[in-house]
Motif scaffolding. Structure first.
Motif, PDB file in Angstrom:
ATOM      1  N   TRP A 178      -0.307  27.232  17.862  1.00  0.00           N
ATOM      2  CA  TRP A 178      -1.446  27.449  16.970  1.00  0.00           C
ATOM      3  C   TRP A 178      -2.696  27.870  17.728  1.00  0.00           C
ATOM      4  O   TRP A 178      -3.539  28.594  17.188  1.00  0.00           O
ATOM      5  N   GLY A 179      -2.815  27.431  18.969  1.00  0.00           N
ATOM      6  CA  GLY A 179      -3.974  27.844  19.764  1.00  0.00           C
ATOM      7  C   GLY A 179      -3.971  29.338  20.024  1.00  0.00           C
ATOM      8  O   GLY A 179      -4.984  30.023  19.840  1.00  0.00           O
ATOM      9  N   TRP A 180      -2.813  29.869  20.449  1.00  0.00           N
ATOM     10  CA  TRP A 180      -2.710  31.305  20.688  1.00  0.00           C
ATOM     11  C   TRP A 180      -2.819  32.089  19.388  1.00  0.00           C
ATOM     12  O   TRP A 180      -3.372  33.194  19.368  1.00  0.00           O
ATOM     13  N   MET A 181      -2.295  31.542  18.319  1.00  0.00           N
ATOM     14  CA  MET A 181      -2.440  32.213  17.021  1.00  0.00           C
ATOM     15  C   MET A 181      -3.916  32.397  16.683  1.00  0.00           C
ATOM     16  O   MET A 181      -4.340  33.482  16.259  1.00  0.00           O
ATOM     17  N   PHE A 182      -4.727  31.355  16.908  1.00  0.00           N
ATOM     18  CA  PHE A 182      -6.160  31.447  16.616  1.00  0.00           C
ATOM     19  C   PHE A 182      -6.831  32.468  17.522  1.00  0.00           C
ATOM     20  O   PHE A 182      -7.668  33.270  17.063  1.00  0.00           O
ATOM     21  N   VAL A 183      -6.466  32.465  18.806  1.00  0.00           N
ATOM     22  CA  VAL A 183      -7.051  33.433  19.751  1.00  0.00           C
ATOM     23  C   VAL A 183      -6.705  34.862  19.336  1.00  0.00           C
ATOM     24  O   VAL A 183      -7.570  35.754  19.312  1.00  0.00           O
ATOM     25  N   PHE A 184      -5.438  35.108  19.019  1.00  0.00           N
ATOM     26  CA  PHE A 184      -5.010  36.438  18.593  1.00  0.00           C
ATOM     27  C   PHE A 184      -5.745  36.864  17.322  1.00  0.00           C
ATOM     28  O   PHE A 184      -6.164  38.016  17.191  1.00  0.00           O
ATOM     29  N   LEU A 185      -5.883  35.942  16.392  1.00  0.00           N
ATOM     30  CA  LEU A 185      -6.540  36.257  15.131  1.00  0.00           C
ATOM     31  C   LEU A 185      -7.989  36.670  15.356  1.00  0.00           C
ATOM     32  O   LEU A 185      -8.439  37.705  14.866  1.00  0.00           O
ATOM     33  N   VAL A 186      -8.718  35.865  16.127  1.00  0.00           N
ATOM     34  CA  VAL A 186     -10.131  36.167  16.384  1.00  0.00           C
ATOM     35  C   VAL A 186     -10.262  37.485  17.147  1.00  0.00           C
ATOM     36  O   VAL A 186     -11.121  38.321  16.823  1.00  0.00           O
TER      37      VAL A 186
END
Length: 372
Positions: A178-186
């Motif tokens: 979920w951390g990388w998902m948030f980074v990718f999204l932003v």
């Protein structure tokens, strides 16, 4: 009101929409004629990939990991991915069913026609909310341009859309964390906004021609009021649940066909390419980043199919920047998008702005993520 001002001839599901004359979206199954043989009436990619996944999942319980011909590696890879993804797929399907009920003109109304920064933000949010692939979303982008959205708004919408739909965002969180998902999204939203701002600035400077279809929204159009009216008109009963369930299945076929294909392709990559070779050619190095960029440009895989491959880049190659690059560059350099934008705008130069402006940003962010 907006319902009388904005055409509603494009349904929410991309595979049911009216394509532009120049393209039939390759993310959707090719339409079959009424008199076509029975086998041609079925989506062979969806059902073929689905059957392979079901058989492989079952065989993984009886085949050892070192079974001959790579069958053990393949079947176990499929089972591991599906064990991680099944609940994300289920939640995503429900989300697709709910989003499919939202009128397309409402999204157009949210984006607006002015060229302020707030309009770019609304275009990005509209792209995130629509659960479409990078090919299906092209028809929405084309419709937005026909309705008067600026080229900057259309670019921001397209860049934010490919894999930032709710269902794929959930699956990315499951597969990559979920951390990388948030980074990718932003990071992807930042690229969408920056690209939109650059195009808007070029238009104000006279370097990009304004959209000749530009019109103003009706003065009495109110997004909040329209939303409240839509909610008041909706009855949340058993019929509503059945409708959402039916839409979840029908509208998800476009997503599932490429997602299943991506699972099969990722399992094949794990079977045929040893981890050490994969890490060398697609690792967290400048060579690996450039190799990933070239592969994303050449491989014509819809955004849903790219997610499992990107997850493989994240886990086996230990290269989060390459995973982000594969997700973003595959859409930014897609020849279908360039051809459709050329057809809609009537200008090849305007269409080429998409890869010219986005790819350098993607590479820089990918390199930064690999350096973390």
């Amino acid at each position: 009101m907006a319902d009388q001002q904005i055409s509603t001839d494009t349904p929410a599901s991309c595979c049911g929409a009216k394509a532009t004359p120049a393209v039939t979206p390759s993310c959707c199954a090719p339409p079959a004629a009424a008199d076509a043989p029975v086998w041609k009436r079925y989506d062979l990619m969806l059902w073929g990939s689905g059957v392979i996944i079901v058989l492989s999942y079952c065989l993984a319980f009886v085949l050892p990991h070192d079974a001959p011909l790579g069958l053990g590696v393949f079947t176990h890879a499929v089972r591991e991915m599906m064990n991680l993804m099944w609940w994300g797929i289920l939640i995503g399907m429900v989300a697709v069913g709910l989003i499919d009920r939202v009128p397309r003109q409402f999204v157009i109304g949210i984006i607006g026609r002015d060229q302020a920064f707030s309009s770019l933000v609304r275009a990005v949010l509209g792209g995130v909310l629509l659960d479409l692939c990078n090919h299906g979303v092209l028809m929405v982008g084309a419709k937005l341009y026909e309705r008067g959205a600026s080229l900057g708004q259309v670019f921001a919408f397209l860049i934010a859309s490919p894999w930032n739909s709710l269902s794929l965002t959930i699956i990315i969180g499951v597969l990559m964390g979920w951390g990388w998902m948030f980074v990718f999204l932003v990071a992807s939203l930042v690229i969408a906004l920056i690209t939109g701002m650059i195009v808007e600035a070029l238009e104000r400077a006279g370097r990009v021609k304004p959209n000749p279809n530009r019109i103003d929204l009706p003065a009495d159009f109110n997004v909040v009021a329209e939303a409240k009216a839509g909610l008041r008109a909706t009855t949340f009963d058993a019929a509503f649940v059945r409708d959402v369930a039916q839409r979840s299945v029908s509208a998800s076929k476009m997503v599932l066909r490429w997602l299943f294909f991506g699972v099969v392709l990722a399992a094949l990559i794990q079977t045929t390419i040893p981890t050490e070779v994969f890490a060398t050619w697609f690792g967290a190095t400048l060579l690996g980043l450039l190799t990933t960029l070239i592969a994303a440009t050449i491989i014509e895989v819809c955004s849903e199919g790219s997610v499992p491959i990107a997850a493989d880049l994240m886990t086996r190659a230990a290269a989060p920047g390459n995973a982000f690059t594969f997700l973003m560059a595959g859409a930014a350099t897609d020849y279908t998008e360039i051809l459709v934008l050329r057809e809609v705008t009537g200008r090849l130069k305007a269409a080429l702005l998409l890869p010219l402006l986005t790819v350098p940003q993607v590479v820089v962010i990918g390199w930064a993520l690999n350096s973390v």
